[in-house]
Design a protein around this motif. Structure first.
Motif, mmCIF file in Angstrom:
data_model
loop_
_atom_site.group_PDB
_atom_site.id
_atom_site.type_symbol
_atom_site.label_atom_id
_atom_site.label_comp_id
_atom_site.label_asym_id
_atom_site.label_seq_id
_atom_site.Cartn_x
_atom_site.Cartn_y
_atom_site.Cartn_z
ATOM 1 N N ALA A 50 0.841 -1.204 0.000
ATOM 2 C CA ALA A 50 0.000 0.000 0.000
ATOM 3 C C ALA A 50 0.877 1.255 0.000
ATOM 4 O O ALA A 50 0.877 2.026 0.955
ATOM 5 C CB ALA A 50 -0.936 -0.020 1.196
ATOM 6 N N PRO A 51 1.643 1.476 -1.081
ATOM 7 C CA PRO A 51 2.586 2.595 -1.089
ATOM 8 C C PRO A 51 1.929 3.974 -0.979
ATOM 9 O O PRO A 51 2.500 4.869 -0.360
ATOM 10 C CB PRO A 51 3.329 2.435 -2.413
ATOM 11 C CG PRO A 51 2.466 1.575 -3.258
ATOM 12 C CD PRO A 51 1.690 0.705 -2.322
ATOM 13 N N GLU A 52 0.745 4.156 -1.528
ATOM 14 C CA GLU A 52 0.065 5.455 -1.405
ATOM 15 C C GLU A 52 -0.295 5.747 0.053
ATOM 16 O O GLU A 52 -0.134 6.869 0.520
ATOM 17 C CB GLU A 52 -1.197 5.497 -2.275
ATOM 18 C CG GLU A 52 -0.923 5.569 -3.762
ATOM 19 C CD GLU A 52 -0.479 6.938 -4.250
ATOM 20 O OE1 GLU A 52 -0.522 7.921 -3.468
ATOM 21 O OE2 GLU A 52 -0.085 7.021 -5.424
ATOM 22 N N GLU A 53 -0.758 4.728 0.750
ATOM 23 C CA GLU A 53 -1.067 4.891 2.168
ATOM 24 C C GLU A 53 0.208 5.149 2.962
ATOM 25 O O GLU A 53 0.232 5.989 3.864
ATOM 26 C CB GLU A 53 -1.784 3.650 2.707
ATOM 27 C CG GLU A 53 -2.221 3.787 4.145
ATOM 28 C CD GLU A 53 -2.914 2.556 4.695
ATOM 29 O OE1 GLU A 53 -3.187 2.556 5.911
ATOM 30 O OE2 GLU A 53 -3.174 1.600 3.942
ATOM 31 N N ALA A 54 1.278 4.455 2.614
ATOM 32 C CA ALA A 54 2.565 4.674 3.284
ATOM 33 C C ALA A 54 3.045 6.107 3.064
ATOM 34 O O ALA A 54 3.566 6.742 3.989
ATOM 35 C CB ALA A 54 3.599 3.671 2.775
ATOM 36 N N LEU A 55 2.838 6.631 1.858
ATOM 37 C CA LEU A 55 3.219 8.015 1.563
ATOM 38 C C LEU A 55 2.439 8.989 2.447
ATOM 39 O O LEU A 55 3.011 9.926 3.011
ATOM 40 C CB LEU A 55 2.989 8.321 0.079
ATOM 41 C CG LEU A 55 3.359 9.724 -0.380
ATOM 42 C CD1 LEU A 55 4.856 9.965 -0.227
ATOM 43 C CD2 LEU A 55 2.926 9.917 -1.825
#
Length: 130
Positions: A50-55
């Protein structure tokens, strides 16, 4: 993990934000550090799936700890990974501005990282510079 995912929504600011008494400084800082630790753990767990959430969580961490260069470096790496190339320069500018409040500048490693990400994202630009 479910409890960790609630941390950003539950933490709405400094403990006792309007209180200036000395006694609250310790608990306030302890809670802030607990929130940062929780965010760090959650980011590490979800960054791949979930890279967008991590960002988004990295942005939360940056706001909680605006002088922590490691957070800015992680932000730039994640922005590059997600193709948000223009944001890398903005993130570096935010770091530079924050550190200038302390009379400091970004570390050479951070500047090299930003340049490497910029060149990796725009190979034509790096060829023209040579």
């Amino acid at each position: 993990m479910a409890a960790l995912r609630r941390v950003p929504e539950l933490y709405r600011g400094d403990l006792g934000g309007g209180i200036t008494a000395k006694w609250i400084e310790g608990p306030r800082e302890a809670l802030r550090r607990e929130v940062l630790d929780s965010l760090s753990f959650l980011i590490a767990e979800i960054r791949n799936e979930a890279p967008e959430e991590a960002l988004e969580l990295l942005e939360n961490a940056r706001q909680l700890d605006p002088y922590n260069e490691a957070i800015y470096r992680d932000l730039m790496r994640m922005q590059a990974r997600l193709g948000h190339h223009a944001n890398i320069e903005r993130t570096l500018h935010l770091l530079t501005t924050s550190l200038s409040d302390l009379g400091q500048r970004p570390a050479p490693d951070t500047l090299r990282l930003a340049e490497a990400l910029r060149q990796r994202d725009n190979p034509l630009e790096s060829r023209q510079a040579n």
